[in-house]
Motif scaffolding. Structure first.
Motif, short mmCIF file in Angstrom:
data_model
loop_
_atom_site.label_atom_id
_atom_site.label_comp_id
_atom_site.label_asym_id
_atom_site.label_seq_id
_atom_site.Cartn_x
_atom_site.Cartn_y
_atom_site.Cartn_z
N ASN A 184 0.83 -1.18 0.00
CA ASN A 184 0.00 0.00 0.00
C ASN A 184 0.88 1.25 0.00
O ASN A 184 1.50 1.55 1.02
CB ASN A 184 -0.90 -0.01 1.24
N SER B 233 -6.07 1.43 1.16
CA SER B 233 -6.69 2.13 2.28
C SER B 233 -5.74 3.22 2.73
O SER B 233 -4.61 3.34 2.23
CB SER B 233 -7.00 1.17 3.44
N ASP C 194 -4.98 3.32 6.00
CA ASP C 194 -4.45 2.78 7.25
C ASP C 194 -2.92 2.69 7.18
O ASP C 194 -2.35 2.15 6.22
CB ASP C 194 -5.02 1.40 7.52
N GLY C 195 -2.26 3.21 8.20
CA GLY C 195 -0.81 3.14 8.28
C GLY C 195 -0.07 4.17 7.46
O GLY C 195 1.16 4.20 7.46
N GLU D 206 0.96 8.12 6.55
CA GLU D 206 1.01 9.48 7.12
C GLU D 206 0.49 10.45 6.07
O GLU D 206 1.04 10.55 4.97
CB GLU D 206 2.44 9.85 7.52
N ARG E 183 -13.46 4.04 0.63
CA ARG E 183 -12.12 3.54 0.31
C ARG E 183 -11.53 4.43 -0.79
O ARG E 183 -12.26 5.12 -1.50
CB ARG E 183 -12.18 2.10 -0.17
#
Length: 211
Positions: free
Chosen positions: A64, A73, A75-76, A78, A143
């Protein structure tokens, strides 16, 4: 350091298959009685097949963003917001290649509305293309959805700054986006006016670190 314009040839998806085709063509030129040459060719074909399998498996691993620059996504990741400045000096640019992504844009509009954020993803590219571009992911819905790329002029202007953020800090920039039109074909415009201040702050931080 300037951002790379093209993917490394060794990581370009078609390369193992092109090499394999070339080796298979050579089988018509080497006779069975050639001995060592035939053995070397067969070994090269076997190694190239293994190379292709490894490359295929590696590119299918969940990453990702993925090798094409698509986000699965947020998520994770920055995320840094490029806050727009005054309307009189805004830099609004159209997203290109939107005709290839109309279904995704339609879903993004359905879930996130006509005005929503977008993430700029450096080192994105089209399938089988060796050229890096800055991808645009609409993220106002459930998403991320790929909407296209920055045009050549905007890409050249912001490529290095966005690439530095991604490589140096693992950061991706979020900008305001507007989906124009009441139905397909949609157009997507981005407000990039906040990138100037963001890039200026990054340059100042880099200069301070070097000092």
């Amino acid at each position: 350091m300037p951002a790379p314009r093209f993917v490394s040839p060794l990581r370009w998806e078609p390369l193992p298959y092109l090499v394999l085709v070339a080796l298979l063509l050579l089988t018509g030129l080497i006779r069975p009685e050639s001995g060592g040459w035939l053995v070397a060719l067969v070994a090269a074909i076997a190694l190239t097949v293994a190379w292709g399998v490894v490359a295929f498996v590696r590119e299918r691993r969940m990453r990702n963003p993925d090798p094409m620059g698509d986000l699965t996504s947020l998520d994770g990741l920055e995320i840094v917001d490029a806050v727009p400045i005054g309307a009189a000096v805004r830099t609004v640019v159209p997203v290109v290649d939107v005709h290839r992504h109309q279904p995704a844009i339609d879903l993004a509009r359905l879930h996130g509305g006509a005005e929503q954020p977008a993430i700029l993803v450096p080192r994105a590219r089209r399938w089988l293309s060796p050229r890096y571009r800055i991808g645009v992911q609409l993220v106002g819905g459930d998403r991320p959805r790929h909407a296209g790329f920055l045009g050549d002029a905007a890409d050249a202007r912001w490529r290095d700054a966005l690439d530095t953020l991604r490589v140096g800090r693992g950061s991706y920039v979020r900008v305001p986006a507007a989906i124009e039109g009441s139905g397909r074909p949609y157009r997507v415009d981005l407000d990039l006016s906040g990138l100037e201040a963001l890039a200026g702050g990054e340059d100042a931080a880099s200069a301070g670190a070097e000092a």
